[in-house]
Design a protein around this motif. Structure first.
Motif, PDB file in Angstrom:
ATOM      1  N   VAL B  77      -3.302 -17.074 -11.351  1.00 41.96           N
ATOM      2  CA  VAL B  77      -2.719 -16.861 -12.676  1.00 41.96           C
ATOM      3  C   VAL B  77      -1.759 -15.673 -12.590  1.00 41.96           C
ATOM      4  O   VAL B  77      -2.118 -14.621 -12.070  1.00 41.96           O
ATOM      5  N   CYS B  78      -0.545 -15.862 -13.102  1.00 43.70           N
ATOM      6  CA  CYS B  78       0.447 -14.783 -13.049  1.00 43.70           C
ATOM      7  C   CYS B  78       0.026 -13.658 -13.988  1.00 43.70           C
ATOM      8  O   CYS B  78      -0.338 -13.892 -15.131  1.00 43.70           O
ATOM      9  N   LYS B  79       0.083 -12.417 -13.458  1.00 40.36           N
ATOM     10  CA  LYS B  79      -0.338 -11.267 -14.271  1.00 40.36           C
ATOM     11  C   LYS B  79       0.819 -10.325 -14.569  1.00 40.36           C
ATOM     12  O   LYS B  79       0.628  -9.237 -15.102  1.00 40.36           O
ATOM     13  N   THR B  80       2.040 -10.706 -14.163  1.00 40.13           N
ATOM     14  CA  THR B  80       3.168  -9.809 -14.378  1.00 40.13           C
ATOM     15  C   THR B  80       3.591  -9.827 -15.851  1.00 40.13           C
ATOM     16  O   THR B  80       3.180 -10.692 -16.610  1.00 40.13           O
ATOM     17  N   VAL B  91      -5.756 -17.193 -20.937  1.00 41.58           N
ATOM     18  CA  VAL B  91      -5.834 -18.158 -19.832  1.00 41.58           C
ATOM     19  C   VAL B  91      -6.977 -17.787 -18.893  1.00 41.58           C
ATOM     20  O   VAL B  91      -7.821 -18.616 -18.533  1.00 41.58           O
ATOM     21  N   ILE B  92      -7.023 -16.496 -18.520  1.00 36.20           N
ATOM     22  CA  ILE B  92      -8.090 -16.025 -17.616  1.00 36.20           C
ATOM     23  C   ILE B  92      -9.463 -16.247 -18.253  1.00 36.20           C
ATOM     24  O   ILE B  92     -10.384 -16.772 -17.618  1.00 36.20           O
ATOM     25  N   GLU B  93      -9.583 -15.873 -19.539  1.00 31.65           N
ATOM     26  CA  GLU B  93     -10.891 -16.014 -20.200  1.00 31.65           C
ATOM     27  C   GLU B  93     -11.320 -17.474 -20.256  1.00 31.65           C
ATOM     28  O   GLU B  93     -12.496 -17.802 -20.044  1.00 31.65           O
ATOM     29  N   THR B  94     -10.373 -18.364 -20.538  1.00 38.26           N
ATOM     30  CA  THR B  94     -10.700 -19.787 -20.579  1.00 38.26           C
ATOM     31  C   THR B  94     -11.183 -20.276 -19.218  1.00 38.26           C
ATOM     32  O   THR B  94     -12.180 -21.008 -19.106  1.00 38.26           O
ATOM     33  N   LEU B  95     -10.473 -19.846 -18.173  1.00 36.72           N
ATOM     34  CA  LEU B  95     -10.836 -20.267 -16.820  1.00 36.72           C
ATOM     35  C   LEU B  95     -12.203 -19.706 -16.425  1.00 36.72           C
ATOM     36  O   LEU B  95     -13.050 -20.427 -15.890  1.00 36.72           O
ATOM     37  N   GLU B  96     -12.423 -18.427 -16.736  1.00 36.81           N
ATOM     38  CA  GLU B  96     -13.711 -17.806 -16.383  1.00 36.81           C
ATOM     39  C   GLU B  96     -14.852 -18.511 -17.097  1.00 36.81           C
ATOM     40  O   GLU B  96     -15.917 -18.748 -16.529  1.00 36.81           O
ATOM     41  N   ASP B  97     -14.575 -18.865 -18.333  1.00 34.08           N
ATOM     42  CA  ASP B  97     -15.583 -19.534 -19.146  1.00 34.08           C
ATOM     43  C   ASP B  97     -15.898 -20.928 -18.602  1.00 34.08           C
ATOM     44  O   ASP B  97     -17.052 -21.336 -18.494  1.00 34.08           O
ATOM     45  N   PHE B 112     -13.400 -24.339  -6.740  1.00 31.98           N
ATOM     46  CA  PHE B 112     -12.353 -23.524  -7.358  1.00 31.98           C
ATOM     47  C   PHE B 112     -12.469 -22.049  -6.966  1.00 31.98           C
ATOM     48  O   PHE B 112     -13.572 -21.515  -6.906  1.00 31.98           O
ATOM     49  N   THR B 113     -11.312 -21.431  -6.728  1.00 28.55           N
ATOM     50  CA  THR B 113     -11.242 -19.981  -6.609  1.00 28.55           C
ATOM     51  C   THR B 113     -10.281 -19.505  -7.676  1.00 28.55           C
ATOM     52  O   THR B 113      -9.232 -20.121  -7.885  1.00 28.55           O
ATOM     53  N   LEU B 114     -10.653 -18.419  -8.353  1.00 31.63           N
ATOM     54  CA  LEU B 114      -9.790 -17.878  -9.409  1.00 31.63           C
ATOM     55  C   LEU B 114      -9.200 -16.543  -8.976  1.00 31.63           C
ATOM     56  O   LEU B 114      -9.937 -15.618  -8.642  1.00 31.63           O
ATOM     57  N   LYS B 125       8.708 -19.587 -19.207  1.00 32.35           N
ATOM     58  CA  LYS B 125       7.712 -20.561 -19.652  1.00 32.35           C
ATOM     59  C   LYS B 125       6.317 -19.969 -19.529  1.00 32.35           C
ATOM     60  O   LYS B 125       5.372 -20.628 -19.100  1.00 32.35           O
ATOM     61  N   ALA B 126       6.214 -18.696 -19.841  1.00 36.35           N
ATOM     62  CA  ALA B 126       4.944 -17.977 -19.710  1.00 36.35           C
ATOM     63  C   ALA B 126       3.954 -18.417 -20.795  1.00 36.35           C
ATOM     64  O   ALA B 126       4.381 -18.841 -21.862  1.00 36.35           O
ATOM     65  N   PRO B 127       2.649 -18.266 -20.507  1.00 41.67           N
ATOM     66  CA  PRO B 127       2.049 -17.875 -19.233  1.00 41.67           C
ATOM     67  C   PRO B 127       1.979 -19.039 -18.240  1.00 41.67           C
ATOM     68  O   PRO B 127       1.984 -20.198 -18.643  1.00 41.67           O
ATOM     69  N   ALA B 128       1.896 -18.672 -16.968  1.00 41.34           N
ATOM     70  CA  ALA B 128       1.937 -19.682 -15.913  1.00 41.34           C
ATOM     71  C   ALA B 128       0.843 -19.453 -14.881  1.00 41.34           C
ATOM     72  O   ALA B 128       0.323 -18.344 -14.751  1.00 41.34           O
ATOM     73  N   MET B 129       0.494 -20.539 -14.198  1.00 44.08           N
ATOM     74  CA  MET B 129      -0.448 -20.412 -13.072  1.00 44.08           C
ATOM     75  C   MET B 129      -0.114 -21.446 -12.014  1.00 44.08           C
ATOM     76  O   MET B 129       0.569 -22.443 -12.289  1.00 44.08           O
ATOM     77  N   LEU B 130      -0.560 -21.167 -10.797  1.00 47.67           N
ATOM     78  CA  LEU B 130      -0.428 -22.137  -9.711  1.00 47.67           C
ATOM     79  C   LEU B 130      -1.814 -22.656  -9.395  1.00 47.67           C
ATOM     80  O   LEU B 130      -2.783 -21.886  -9.367  1.00 47.67           O
ATOM     81  N   ILE B 131      -1.921 -23.970  -9.156  1.00 46.87           N
ATOM     82  CA  ILE B 131      -3.155 -24.485  -8.562  1.00 46.87           C
ATOM     83  C   ILE B 131      -2.730 -25.068  -7.224  1.00 46.87           C
ATOM     84  O   ILE B 131      -1.958 -26.030  -7.187  1.00 46.87           O
TER      85      ILE B 131
END
Lengths: 386, 154
Positions: B77-80, B91-97, B112-114, B125-131
């Motif tokens: 997950v991009c944190k910049t 996004v992070i909270e949803t994923l952690e949950d 999965f690794t987070l 197009k924020a926020p963004a993540m790579l899988i």
């Protein structure tokens, strides 16, 4: 000083017949191409702004027969996303610029160093490269391009770190001089240009240096692709003539409440509202590789600064002490001031540290941390302290 | 720990045994096994006639050449700044949950690794993540839930 209103242009993404341009460049030959590039006044679009024609001229003058063209597609500066868009939409122009550079300096091999985050583009790019190779073979070019993929290191956007990475090593910047045009990839004379700069070469050969120079200002000729993000109703990619002021930019892209624009990414400068009108975006004012981030009054500039420092502390390659230690101390320092553990005057010490990093760091990373740090601390001191 | 079988040899054959092949070979191993085990790095060192320290030194420099075990799907997950302003925490909270792990961890089934990562060039197009290598942008809680559910069923 000459300034202009915002003028949108469409040259980078406009579809053209690449064969026509490449035939023209082939006929112009080395001297003809370099003269056009020099006359155009084009400067590097990656951020540093070195005159591209000079770079090519230096490399062409090297007697060594083995030379390389490297396309820097390791677009990692926070807030920059134009190179991905260019590669996605008009990769043939990027390859075309490399072939023109190769013809100009006498190189037969080229590399595109693509950041790992853009790996998903590879299948498409490789297919397009195949077609491109066939086309230049027919024209008579003796030139081959290969892709190298990065693996998540911001520092590899620094040209000599990029060479190290292509060579299979840790991406640690080299001492300069010697400069790449003399001793670059594999120790050979190398031209390394940003994705957008290479597309500019195609535009210059197609339309001629005179037409190119008629855009922009005396010191910042041509147009530039801007990556606009942050507090704006219209984030995205825009190709604009150089020479506008920050105020004109904010009027066009702001949400009506912009208090600062970070020009040039984390390595760039923070322009506060009071300086919008007098700040020219271009090489005579604040240069940018394209990153334009808008912040409105709901944003804490402490958070912005902290985010940038965290970024630099992580991305410093760790090779030289001023940058390795400096980035971490700046980060801890602003945290300590914010928590009230250090007095606000400590910020002055941190500004001095950032200045020291500017003169003593080995490469552009450590040298430019002070740009954002000092311009944010200077203009938003109270937000950092309270 | 995994057995690289013939993968290292195949990659050496594909890319060559020169120093310039080191990173493409390491990238090839990560693509298949998600990280570089000590054994794999030693094997690469032997094949390329380098010291194991050289291989480790190079691998550990690059954040995408993981030297710790990672899940089949590595979420970055991009944190910049822009992503951070536009809802990266949600996004992070949803994923952690959903995944029942914290940033830096891997699910117990190894799927999965987070992780967090620095700017990946999707600020507009924020926020963004790579899988793995696929970018997902303009994320909302609903979007993240749907994307992860799809991966869970894969």
């Amino acid at each position: 000083m000459e300034t202009r209103k915002i003028t949108k242009v469409d040259l980078i993404f406009e579809h053209i017949d690449p064969r026509e341009v490449l035939v023209k460049a082939y006929k112009l030959g080395s001297e003809g191409i370099i003269q056009e590039m020099l006359d155009s006044g084009v400067k590097g679009r990656g951020g540093a702004g070195f005159p591209t024609g000079m770079k090519w001229k230096f490399c062409a003058a090297e007697p060594e027969p083995e030379k390389y063209i490297v396309c820097n597609a390791d677009e990692g500066e926070p807030g920059t996303f134009k190179d991905r868009e260019i590669l996605d939409r008009v990769s043939y122009k990027v390859f075309g610029g490399m072939a023109i550079a190769a013809r100009a300096v006498g190189a037969r091999r080229g590399y595109v160093y693509l950041r790992g985050e853009y790996k998903f583009l590879m299948p498409q790019l490789l297919m397009e490269l195949d077609g491109f190779h066939k086309m230049i073979d027919e024209i008579g070019y003796d030139f081959r391009i290969e892709f190298k993929l990065g693996s998540g290191a911001y520092i590899c956007g620094e040209e000599s770190a990029l060479f190290e990475s292509i060579e299979g090593k840790r991406g640690e910047p080299r001492n300069k001089p010697p400069y790449p045009t003399k001793c670059g990839l594999f120790g050979k004379p190398t031209v390394v240009n940003n994705v957008e700069t290479l597309v500019n070469a195609v535009i210059i050969i197609k339309y001629g240096s005179e037409k190119y120079r008629s855009m922009g200002t005396q010191f910042s000729t041509g147009a530039k692709v801007f990556s606009v993000s942050g507090d704006t109703p219209t984030p995205g990619i825009y190709e604009l003539e150089l020479g506008m002021t920050c105020l004109e930019f904010v009027k066009e892209f702001g949400d009506g409440d912009a208090k600062a624009v970070q020009v040039g990414g984390a390595a760039g400068f923070c322009v506060p509202r009071k300086a919008f009108a007098k700040t020219i975006i271009g090489f005579e004012g604040v240069p940018t590789g394209g990153s334009m981030k808008l912040f409105n009054s709901s944003r804490s500039m402490y958070n912005v600064l902290h985010n940038y420092l965290d970024f630099f502390a992580e991305e410093s390659c760790g090779q030289c002490t001023p940058c390795r230690i400096g980035t971490q101390q700046l980060l801890r320092g602003v945290e300590a001031v914010k928590r009230g553990e250090m007095k606000s005057a400590y910020l002055n010490e941190l500004v001095k540290l950032a200045e020291t990093m500017k003169i003593s760091s080995k490469c552009g990373l450590g040298q430019s941390v002070g740009n954002a740090f000092n311009s944010i601390v200077e203009n938003f001191r109270e937000e950092i302290i309270y | 720990m995994y057995q690289t079988d013939n993968l290292v040899k195949e990659l050496v054959e594909l890319h060559g045994a020169g120093r310039t092949s080191l990173i493409p070979i390491l990238q090839g191993i990560v693509e298949k096994y998600n990280y570089l085990s000590d054994d794999a790095m030693v094997e690469v060192a032997k094949e390329l006639d380098l010291s194991a320290a050289e291989v480790y030194g190079t691998a550990s420099f690059y954040s995408f050449l993981d030297i710790k075990p990672r899940g089949k799907y590595v979420i970055r997950v991009c944190k910049t700044i822009t992503c951070s302003m536009k809802g990266k925490m949600e996004v992070i909270e949803t994923l952690e949950d959903m995944l029942k792990i914290k940033v830096g961890e891997t699910t117990s089934n190894g799927k999965f690794t987070l992780l967090e990562t620095n700017c990946m060039g999707w600020c507009h197009k924020a926020p963004a993540m790579l899988i793995n290598e696929i970018p997902y942008t303009e994320l909302t809680t609903e979007k993240v839930v749907k994307i992860i559910k799809d991966y869970m069923h894969q």
